[in-house]
Scaffold this motif. Structure first.
Motif, PDB file in Angstrom:
ATOM      1  N   MET A   1       0.910  -1.115  -0.263  1.00 58.88           N
ATOM      2  CA  MET A   1       0.169  -0.060   0.647  1.00 58.88           C
ATOM      3  C   MET A   1       0.528   1.430  -0.546  1.00 58.88           C
ATOM      4  O   MET A   1       1.939   1.359   0.555  1.00 58.88           O
ATOM      5  N   GLU A   2       0.985   2.204  -0.957  1.00 60.44           N
ATOM      6  CA  GLU A   2       0.927   3.676  -1.187  1.00 60.44           C
ATOM      7  C   GLU A   2       1.752   4.264   0.418  1.00 60.44           C
ATOM      8  O   GLU A   2       0.025   4.219   0.631  1.00 60.44           O
ATOM      9  N   LYS A   3       2.331   5.016   1.056  1.00 58.48           N
ATOM     10  CA  LYS A   3       2.011   6.067   1.617  1.00 58.48           C
ATOM     11  C   LYS A   3       1.254   6.977   1.293  1.00 58.48           C
ATOM     12  O   LYS A   3       1.198   7.925  -0.292  1.00 58.48           O
ATOM     13  N   PRO A   4       0.354   7.957   2.050  1.00 64.88           N
ATOM     14  CA  PRO A   4      -1.042   8.805   1.203  1.00 64.88           C
ATOM     15  C   PRO A   4      -0.170  10.274   0.679  1.00 64.88           C
ATOM     16  O   PRO A   4       0.926  10.396   2.099  1.00 64.88           O
ATOM     17  N   THR A   5       0.030  11.597  -0.045  1.00 64.31           N
ATOM     18  CA  THR A   5       0.873  12.369  -1.032  1.00 64.31           C
ATOM     19  C   THR A   5       0.261  12.956   0.660  1.00 64.31           C
ATOM     20  O   THR A   5      -0.563  13.398   1.747  1.00 64.31           O
ATOM     21  N   ASP A   6       1.262  14.385   0.970  1.00 63.40           N
ATOM     22  CA  ASP A   6       0.287  15.612   1.996  1.00 63.40           C
ATOM     23  C   ASP A   6      -1.143  15.857   1.493  1.00 63.40           C
ATOM     24  O   ASP A   6      -1.180  16.543   2.106  1.00 63.40           O
ATOM     25  N   PHE A   7      -0.822  15.904  -0.109  1.00 62.77           N
ATOM     26  CA  PHE A   7      -1.802  17.036   0.198  1.00 62.77           C
ATOM     27  C   PHE A   7      -3.559  15.886  -0.449  1.00 62.77           C
ATOM     28  O   PHE A   7      -4.627  16.197   0.223  1.00 62.77           O
ATOM     29  N   GLU A   8      -2.948  14.551  -0.594  1.00 61.40           N
ATOM     30  CA  GLU A   8      -4.078  13.392   0.143  1.00 61.40           C
ATOM     31  C   GLU A   8      -4.519  13.365   1.491  1.00 61.40           C
ATOM     32  O   GLU A   8      -5.595  13.180   1.970  1.00 61.40           O
ATOM     33  N   LEU A   9      -3.333  13.699   2.225  1.00 61.50           N
ATOM     34  CA  LEU A   9      -3.659  14.001   3.833  1.00 61.50           C
ATOM     35  C   LEU A   9      -4.435  15.140   4.653  1.00 61.50           C
ATOM     36  O   LEU A   9      -5.262  15.267   5.043  1.00 61.50           O
ATOM     37  N   LEU A  10      -3.661  16.487   3.540  1.00 61.60           N
ATOM     38  CA  LEU A  10      -4.625  17.529   3.585  1.00 61.60           C
ATOM     39  C   LEU A  10      -5.956  17.719   3.207  1.00 61.60           C
ATOM     40  O   LEU A  10      -6.963  18.010   3.794  1.00 61.60           O
ATOM     41  N   LEU A  11      -6.093  16.548   2.477  1.00 59.12           N
ATOM     42  CA  LEU A  11      -7.842  16.646   1.511  1.00 59.12           C
ATOM     43  C   LEU A  11      -8.555  16.411   2.803  1.00 59.12           C
ATOM     44  O   LEU A  11      -9.971  16.581   3.127  1.00 59.12           O
ATOM     45  N   ALA A  12      -7.504  14.839   2.797  1.00 60.08           N
ATOM     46  CA  ALA A  12      -8.896  14.273   4.112  1.00 60.08           C
ATOM     47  C   ALA A  12      -8.722  14.639   4.872  1.00 60.08           C
ATOM     48  O   ALA A  12      -9.723  14.752   5.644  1.00 60.08           O
ATOM     49  N   GLN A  13      -8.192  15.210   5.983  1.00 57.78           N
ATOM     50  CA  GLN A  13      -8.774  16.406   7.348  1.00 57.78           C
ATOM     51  C   GLN A  13      -9.499  17.618   6.981  1.00 57.78           C
ATOM     52  O   GLN A  13     -10.101  17.702   7.713  1.00 57.78           O
ATOM     53  N   GLU A  14      -9.419  18.174   5.399  1.00 62.39           N
ATOM     54  CA  GLU A  14      -9.840  19.255   5.455  1.00 62.39           C
ATOM     55  C   GLU A  14     -11.763  18.415   5.356  1.00 62.39           C
ATOM     56  O   GLU A  14     -13.008  18.725   5.676  1.00 62.39           O
ATOM     57  N   ILE A  15     -11.644  17.381   4.825  1.00 61.66           N
ATOM     58  CA  ILE A  15     -13.109  16.474   4.062  1.00 61.66           C
ATOM     59  C   ILE A  15     -13.835  15.828   5.406  1.00 61.66           C
ATOM     60  O   ILE A  15     -14.851  16.670   5.828  1.00 61.66           O
ATOM     61  N   THR A  16     -12.777  15.809   6.912  1.00 56.37           N
ATOM     62  CA  THR A  16     -13.085  15.151   8.222  1.00 56.37           C
ATOM     63  C   THR A  16     -13.981  16.685   8.711  1.00 56.37           C
ATOM     64  O   THR A  16     -14.938  16.490   9.228  1.00 56.37           O
ATOM     65  N   ASN A  17     -12.972  18.053   8.687  1.00 58.49           N
ATOM     66  CA  ASN A  17     -13.007  18.915   9.299  1.00 58.49           C
ATOM     67  C   ASN A  17     -14.202  19.857   8.909  1.00 58.49           C
ATOM     68  O   ASN A  17     -15.689  20.301   9.573  1.00 58.49           O
ATOM     69  N   LEU A  18     -15.316  19.089   7.790  1.00 62.87           N
ATOM     70  CA  LEU A  18     -16.024  20.304   7.397  1.00 62.87           C
ATOM     71  C   LEU A  18     -17.264  19.224   6.844  1.00 62.87           C
ATOM     72  O   LEU A  18     -18.760  19.708   7.341  1.00 62.87           O
ATOM     73  N   ASP A  19     -16.528  18.024   7.560  1.00 59.61           N
ATOM     74  CA  ASP A  19     -18.276  16.962   7.358  1.00 59.61           C
ATOM     75  C   ASP A  19     -18.954  17.647   8.608  1.00 59.61           C
ATOM     76  O   ASP A  19     -20.342  16.852   8.474  1.00 59.61           O
ATOM     77  N   ARG A  20     -18.873  18.171   8.992  1.00 58.02           N
ATOM     78  CA  ARG A  20     -19.634  18.055  10.844  1.00 58.02           C
ATOM     79  C   ARG A  20     -21.228  19.479  10.447  1.00 58.02           C
ATOM     80  O   ARG A  20     -21.869  19.079  11.038  1.00 58.02           O
TER      81      ARG A  20
END
Length: 115
Positions: free
Chosen positions: A1-20
């Motif tokens: 399994m490939e390590k996620p890129t910084d962009f992918e991590l940032l995007l996942a964090q933003e989605i989590t933050n806005l999901d509320r």
């Protein structure tokens, strides 16, 4: 399994933050309106805080920070549009037509000159 890129991590964090801000209660129910009101209030307050921070610190902050604040403000505008669409839909289901009235614009003056 490939390590996620910084962009992918940032995007996942933003989605989590806005999901509320996703409203999960059935459209038009009392629970929906309570949840909508809480989230709409949070958006109004957060947008006001960001706008004030930009006005006060505009000349003191580095350009990257101003860009980040502007991007945050745009995200909250998108969320406000989502909440407005839900509100309009819930009112239309009840037979209430509010054509031409946008709650968030009238509450906050979103049509003001941008930073």
């Amino acid at each position: 399994m490939e390590k996620p890129t910084d962009f992918e991590l940032l995007l996942a964090q933003e989605i989590t933050n806005l999901d509320r801000f996703i409203i999960k209660s059935p459209l038009g129910t009392n629970e929906f309106w309570s949840e909508w009101q809480r989230k709409a209030g949070e958006i109004v307050i957060t947008k006001a805080a960001i706008k004030k921070a930009i006005r006060i610190y505009e000349k003191k902050l580095p350009p990257e920070q101003l860009l980040k604040l502007s991007a945050m403000l745009e995200s909250y505008r998108e969320i406000a549009s989502y909440l407005e669409l839900l509100r309009e839909t819930a009112l239309k289901i009840k037979g209430i037509d509010i054509e031409g009235f946008t709650l968030f614009d009238s509450m906050e003056g979103d049509n003001e000159e941008e930073f």
